[in-house]
Design a protein around this motif. Structure first.
Motif, mmCIF file in Angstrom:
data_model
loop_
_atom_site.group_PDB
_atom_site.id
_atom_site.type_symbol
_atom_site.label_atom_id
_atom_site.label_comp_id
_atom_site.label_asym_id
_atom_site.label_seq_id
_atom_site.Cartn_x
_atom_site.Cartn_y
_atom_site.Cartn_z
ATOM 1 N N LEU A 139 0.832 -1.205 0.000
ATOM 2 C CA LEU A 139 0.000 0.000 0.000
ATOM 3 C C LEU A 139 0.865 1.253 0.000
ATOM 4 C CD1 LEU A 139 -2.936 -0.371 2.552
ATOM 5 C CD2 LEU A 139 -3.095 0.150 0.117
ATOM 6 N N ILE A 140 1.758 1.326 0.971
ATOM 7 C CA ILE A 140 2.524 2.559 1.170
ATOM 8 C C ILE A 140 3.498 2.809 0.042
ATOM 9 C CG2 ILE A 140 4.282 3.610 2.648
ATOM 10 C CD1 ILE A 140 2.767 2.334 5.011
ATOM 11 N N ARG A 141 4.158 1.725 -0.406
ATOM 12 C CA ARG A 141 5.166 1.911 -1.439
ATOM 13 C C ARG A 141 4.581 2.201 -2.803
ATOM 14 N NH1 ARG A 141 9.978 -2.427 -1.488
ATOM 15 N NH2 ARG A 141 11.392 -1.341 -0.086
ATOM 16 N N GLU A 142 3.512 1.540 -3.121
ATOM 17 C CA GLU A 142 3.104 1.582 -4.510
ATOM 18 C C GLU A 142 1.627 1.897 -4.726
ATOM 19 O OE1 GLU A 142 5.279 1.465 -6.881
ATOM 20 O OE2 GLU A 142 3.636 1.861 -8.278
ATOM 21 N N ILE A 143 0.775 1.103 -4.092
ATOM 22 C CA ILE A 143 -0.622 1.153 -4.517
ATOM 23 C C ILE A 143 -1.318 2.443 -4.112
ATOM 24 C CG2 ILE A 143 -2.845 -0.019 -4.310
ATOM 25 C CD1 ILE A 143 -1.249 -2.596 -4.228
ATOM 26 N N ALA A 144 -1.158 2.853 -2.862
ATOM 27 C CA ALA A 144 -1.834 4.080 -2.436
ATOM 28 C C ALA A 144 -1.357 5.305 -3.219
ATOM 29 C CB ALA A 144 -1.681 4.281 -0.934
ATOM 30 N N PRO A 145 -0.030 5.511 -3.378
ATOM 31 C CA PRO A 145 0.382 6.683 -4.161
ATOM 32 C C PRO A 145 -0.176 6.674 -5.584
ATOM 33 C CG PRO A 145 2.268 5.789 -2.997
ATOM 34 C CD PRO A 145 1.126 4.831 -2.784
ATOM 35 N N VAL A 146 -0.070 5.528 -6.258
ATOM 36 C CA VAL A 146 -0.463 5.518 -7.661
ATOM 37 C C VAL A 146 -1.978 5.643 -7.817
ATOM 38 C CG1 VAL A 146 -0.517 4.149 -9.778
ATOM 39 C CG2 VAL A 146 1.583 4.335 -8.465
ATOM 40 N N ILE A 147 -2.713 4.847 -7.040
ATOM 41 C CA ILE A 147 -4.176 4.915 -7.187
ATOM 42 C C ILE A 147 -4.702 6.295 -6.780
ATOM 43 C CG2 ILE A 147 -6.377 3.929 -6.442
ATOM 44 C CD1 ILE A 147 -5.066 1.832 -7.955
ATOM 45 N N THR A 148 -4.199 6.817 -5.677
ATOM 46 C CA THR A 148 -4.655 8.141 -5.246
ATOM 47 C C THR A 148 -4.315 9.193 -6.303
ATOM 48 O OG1 THR A 148 -4.201 7.470 -2.993
ATOM 49 C CG2 THR A 148 -4.632 9.796 -3.348
ATOM 50 N N ALA A 149 -3.109 9.113 -6.837
ATOM 51 C CA ALA A 149 -2.718 10.075 -7.874
ATOM 52 C C ALA A 149 -3.621 9.943 -9.099
ATOM 53 C CB ALA A 149 -1.262 9.873 -8.262
ATOM 54 N N LEU A 150 -3.958 8.709 -9.451
ATOM 55 C CA LEU A 150 -4.833 8.526 -10.618
ATOM 56 C C LEU A 150 -6.216 9.116 -10.347
ATOM 57 C CD1 LEU A 150 -3.949 4.943 -11.865
ATOM 58 C CD2 LEU A 150 -3.413 7.127 -12.939
ATOM 59 N N ILE A 151 -6.687 8.907 -9.117
ATOM 60 C CA ILE A 151 -7.987 9.485 -8.766
ATOM 61 C C ILE A 151 -7.922 11.002 -8.817
ATOM 62 C CG2 ILE A 151 -9.593 9.787 -6.846
ATOM 63 C CD1 ILE A 151 -9.668 7.001 -6.607
ATOM 64 N N CYS A 152 -6.811 11.545 -8.320
ATOM 65 C CA CYS A 152 -6.653 13.000 -8.369
ATOM 66 C C CYS A 152 -6.546 13.490 -9.807
ATOM 67 C CB CYS A 152 -5.423 13.430 -7.579
ATOM 68 S SG CYS A 152 -5.649 13.209 -5.818
ATOM 69 N N ALA A 153 -5.897 12.694 -10.658
ATOM 70 C CA ALA A 153 -5.823 13.083 -12.066
ATOM 71 C C ALA A 153 -7.238 13.188 -12.629
ATOM 72 C CB ALA A 153 -5.004 12.078 -12.862
ATOM 73 N N GLY A 154 -8.059 12.210 -12.264
ATOM 74 C CA GLY A 154 -9.435 12.219 -12.758
ATOM 75 C C GLY A 154 -10.255 13.354 -12.187
ATOM 76 N N LYS A 155 -10.075 13.614 -10.904
ATOM 77 C CA LYS A 155 -10.926 14.623 -10.275
ATOM 78 C C LYS A 155 -10.330 16.029 -10.395
ATOM 79 C CE LYS A 155 -13.515 15.466 -6.035
ATOM 80 N NZ LYS A 155 -13.300 16.890 -5.989
ATOM 81 N N ILE A 156 -9.073 16.171 -9.970
ATOM 82 C CA ILE A 156 -8.492 17.507 -9.853
ATOM 83 C C ILE A 156 -8.004 18.036 -11.195
ATOM 84 C CG2 ILE A 156 -6.688 18.849 -8.728
ATOM 85 C CD1 ILE A 156 -6.800 16.752 -6.457
ATOM 86 N N SER A 157 -7.223 17.198 -11.892
ATOM 87 C CA SER A 157 -6.640 17.656 -13.144
ATOM 88 C C SER A 157 -7.740 18.037 -14.141
ATOM 89 C CB SER A 157 -5.757 16.560 -13.727
ATOM 90 O OG SER A 157 -4.658 17.112 -14.374
ATOM 91 N N SER A 158 -8.754 17.182 -14.225
ATOM 92 C CA SER A 158 -9.822 17.504 -15.175
ATOM 93 C C SER A 158 -10.615 18.707 -14.698
ATOM 94 C CB SER A 158 -10.752 16.305 -15.352
ATOM 95 O OG SER A 158 -11.514 16.118 -14.190
ATOM 96 N N GLY A 159 -10.786 18.820 -13.379
ATOM 97 C CA GLY A 159 -11.503 19.980 -12.844
ATOM 98 C C GLY A 159 -10.791 21.274 -13.174
#
Ligand SMILES: Nc1ncnc2c1ncn2[C@@H]1O[C@H](COP(=O)(O)OP(=O)(O)OP(=O)(O)O)[C@@H](O)[C@H]1O
Ligand SMILES: [Mg+2]
Lengths: 260, 252
Positions: free
Chosen positions: B87-107
């Motif tokens: 979680l800490i090394r890989e999954i949380a950073p990448v998934i959270t960043a992808l979610i932010c890309a979808g929500k924040i970047s597009s916003g």
């Protein structure tokens, strides 16, 4: 003083004695590969004068005034505002001039994340940091009163009609008390009564604050009321020039057609 | 083909210049503190529920999926540590960043794009207010700071999700669960993982702003700006992650 002379001199020679505030020489602009919009526009606006620009939709009227404030960079030509060469200024120098110019956008261009109050206060706060909150509020109310929309102060732009947005845009343009005002279709989309009020406001501002303006319009009633001089833009150049009365009787039928 | 390739490189070039301007202007006054805080609120606080839900599900699912394999080897006690580490090394950073890309970047792309199209950015420009400073610097800075915080938040919620996952099959005390995690976790696991989230945040903000700021005229370009912000930001996150893993691999 020039000012004393003005009053005694007859209208025709009056222009000659005045200082030019905006001078455009041989302005060219092409968009994309072959959309040649401006093909050598020349115009001069003198101190205290209201110049009306007429022209078909898409003839490059908006592009011309956007060049004056440096929003669009022309391919060729010379633009002088207050004797400064706009095209060769650094950003801070250009900004100094921009503060003295008010620009009313054709679309109103209100900041849609801000309420009407914030829209007006935003520029004011940025440029006159010495003002207290109360002074800002008073200026905002006064500016809104001018355009007859003081009760819209807490509304968001999306809650306003197109015409109201236009008038708020005008209030926002006027709040910094600019010396030059460039109006891009100030009365388009307004009913005849409001249009007349806006035209009278433009005239009023000119007399009270001694502003110099360029007014782009399709509204001949507005042109008749506000114009000291009219220029007609066609095929990328100034096609005709004169007072309202002169152009109304112009021998060119195409020019006359604007006045029908 | 050659044409698209040329376009891509032109775009990367102008995006680089756009990013360069950020570093030039971020240190120069006027500082738009109020707008910055507002963006932190919009970007950070408003994304919390989304990040919490995905974080929880990541922890839960990861635990449930890994469990059978570990049980087969009789290494069930490794489960909390393993889940926390991935979680800490890989999954949380990448998934959270992808979610932010979808929500924040597009916003951001849509917001700035529509400001551009309706001439609001021009309006700032002519009233001698620097729109880059007011709109872009604040947003990029807010993203760079808020995305790492969101990732840490997702880590924490993910670990709670893992705890729930473990308790579906057995009864483990939460304190013991945490001790098992802390035993298998090293401080060095946290640093590279955290550093890369700052880069994720920066690029999420930068790409959203770049796409919005360069939207062409016409309303349909607002949708295009938002859409291509998401695609570009997501792709960038994967590329950054790959680079980050390689670099970490070299040093640790
Ligand atoms: N930013 C731009 N990029 C590309 N082309 C542009 C841009 N701005 C204007 N044009 C083009 O320049 C031409 C003139 O546009 P402009 O807005 O000056 O017309 P106008 O005379 O103001 O018309 P209207 O009365 O409809 O406002 C149009 O063909 C338009 O497509
Ligand atoms: Mg126009």
């Amino acid at each position: 003083m020039i000012k004393e002379k003005e009053n005694t001199e007859p209208k025709k020679t009056k222009e000659k004695s005045k200082t030019p505030i905006i001078q455009i020489k041989d302005l060219h602009k092409t968009f994309g590969v072959d959309n040649e919009v401006l093909k050598g526009v020349n115009l001069t606006v003198n101190q205290g004068e209201d110049l009306v620009i007429l022209g078909r939709s898409g003839s490059g009227k908006s592009v011309t005034i956007k060049c004056i404030v440096g929003l669009i960079v022309p391919d060729k030509g010379e633009i002088k505002v207050f004797d400064e060469d706009v095209l060769n200024l650094t950003k801070p120098e250009l900004n100094e001039i921009r503060v003295r110019i008010g620009f009313l956008f054709q679309s109103g261009a209100l900041y849609d994340s801000m309420s009407v109050r914030e829209n007006l206060a935003f520029t004011l706060k940025k440029h006159k940091r010495e003002l207290t909150a109360e002074e800002v509020e008073n200026e905002v109310i006064e500016a809104l009163d001018n355009v007859g929309l003081s009760d819209a102060i807490d509304k968001m732009p999306s809650e306003l009609s197109g015409g109201m947005q236009k008038r708020i845009g005008l209030a926002r343009t006027l709040i910094l008390k600019p010396e030059i005002i460039l109006y891009d279709e100030p009365t388009t989309g307004l009913d005849t009564i409001t249009s007349r009020e806006i035209s009278e406001l433009i005239l009023d501002i000119k007399h009270k604050r001694k502003t110099t303006s360029i007014i782009i319009t399709h509204d001949m009633a507005c042109a008749k009321l506000t114009a000291d001089r009219i220029m007609v833009l066609k095929d990328g150049v100034i096609h005709a020039e004169g007072t309202y009365e002169e152009l109304e009787k112009d021998e060119d039928e195409w020019v006359r057609s604007f006045f029908e | 083909m050659i044409f698209t390739l040329k376009n891509t490189f032109t775009e990367i070039g102008s995006a680089t210049l756009f990013a360069k301007q950020f570093f030039k202007e971020v240190f120069i006054p006027p500082y738009e503190a109020k707008e910055f805080l507002k963006q932190c609120y919009v970007i950070g606080y408003k994304s919390l529920p989304l990040v919490a839900i995905t974080g929880f599900i990541m922890g839960l699912v990861l635990t449930l999926q890994s469990r059978p394999t570990l049980v087969k080897f009789g290494a069930e006690s490794w489960l909390p540590g393993m889940v926390a580490l991935s979680l800490i090394r890989e999954i949380a950073p990448v998934i959270t960043a992808l979610i932010c890309a979808g929500k924040i970047s597009s916003g951001i792309g849509a917001e700035l794009g529509s400001m551009k199209v309706t001439e609001q950015i021009d309006a700032m420009e002519v009233s001698a207010i620097n729109p880059y400073n007011y709109l872009v610097v604040t947003r990029i800075l807010a993203c760079t700071i808020m995305v790492p915080i969101l990732v840490i938040f997702a880590d924490a919620i993910g670990i709670i999700g893992g705890y729930v996952g473990i308790n579906i099959h057995g009864d483990v005390n939460f304190y013991r669960y945490l001790t098992q995690i802390l035993q298998s976790l090293e401080f060095l696991d946290l640093i590279p993982a955290t550093i890369k989230t700052f880069f994720f945040g920066f690029f999420i903000g930068m790409i959203g702003c770049f796409k919005g700021f360069n939207a062409s005229n016409g309303t349909e370009s607002v949708g295009k700006a938002a859409n291509s912000a998401v695609v570009t930001a997501s792709l960038t996150i994967f590329i950054l992650d790959m680079v980050a893993v390689q670099i970490t691999d070299l040093f640790f």
